[in-house]
Scaffold this active site. Structure first.
Site: not given
Ligand code: NI
Length: 189
Positions: A46, A89-90
């Site tokens: 995502g 999280c990226l």
């Molecule tokens: Ni994230």
């Protein structure tokens, strides 16, 4: 399509609320394509617009080869039942923590053609949708941790943050070999 830089923890844009999309312009379509490209290259599932320095209220997701875009998403129902699961999280690479969230949610959003749709989700998809919608409200998964766990996560992050001068993660320069599959279970969003 092109791979965009990802903003990492410390960049103020990750804390700003986004602006609803009023016209799904060619520029917005291009950003969506670039965001998919970026997410796949970074091996995430995502990615929300603020993570690539944009202010539009939109995110892309792809779990199990089912790519879709959420534009101006809102959560219209959350279950009272909650579930705990690991998140990453990226924008905070290599930091993972358990987060408790409603187990199922129903969201309403526009697709990339401007059509309204609703989607009920459970399990990992419910978690991803909530994580991405949080991004659009300037919220990060670390915000849910206890003070103790957040302090530990931030201490670990501080050691890694030097790898991202100016809070910029140059995803295009990363290769899949940079990412150890066992340590990075493709759970970053
Ligand atoms: Ni994230």
């Amino acid at each position: 399509m092109s791979i965009l830089d990802i903003r990492v923890l410390g960049d103020p844009i990750l804390r700003q609320a986004t602006t609803p999309v009023t016209t799904i312009s060619d520029d917005v379509q291009r950003v969506i394509d670039d965001m998919f490209d970026t997410m796949y290259h970074a091996r995430g599932i995502g990615l929300a617009a603020p993570q690539v320095g944009r202010t539009e209220r939109l995110a892309v997701l792809d779990l199990d080869n089912d790519p879709f875009v959420i534009i101006n998403p809102e959560i219209v129902h959350s279950s009272s039942g909650r579930a705990k699961g690991e998140e990453g999280c990226l924008s905070i690479p290599d930091i993972y923590a358990d987060v408790e969230r409603p187990k199922t949610v129903t969201i309403r959003a526009l697709d990339r053609h401007g059509k309204v749709f609703e989607r009920e989700a459970g399990e990992l998809l419910a978690r991803c949708l909530q994580h991405e919608i949080d991004h659009l409200d300037g919220k990060l998964f670390l915000d849910y941790l206890s003070v103790l766990k957040r302090t530990a996560a931030l201490a670990k992050w501080r050691l890694a943050a030097d790898d991202y001068p100016g809070y910029i993660r140059r995803v295009a320069l990363e290769t899949p070999e940079d990412r150890n599959e066992h340590e990075h279970p493709d759970e970053e969003l």
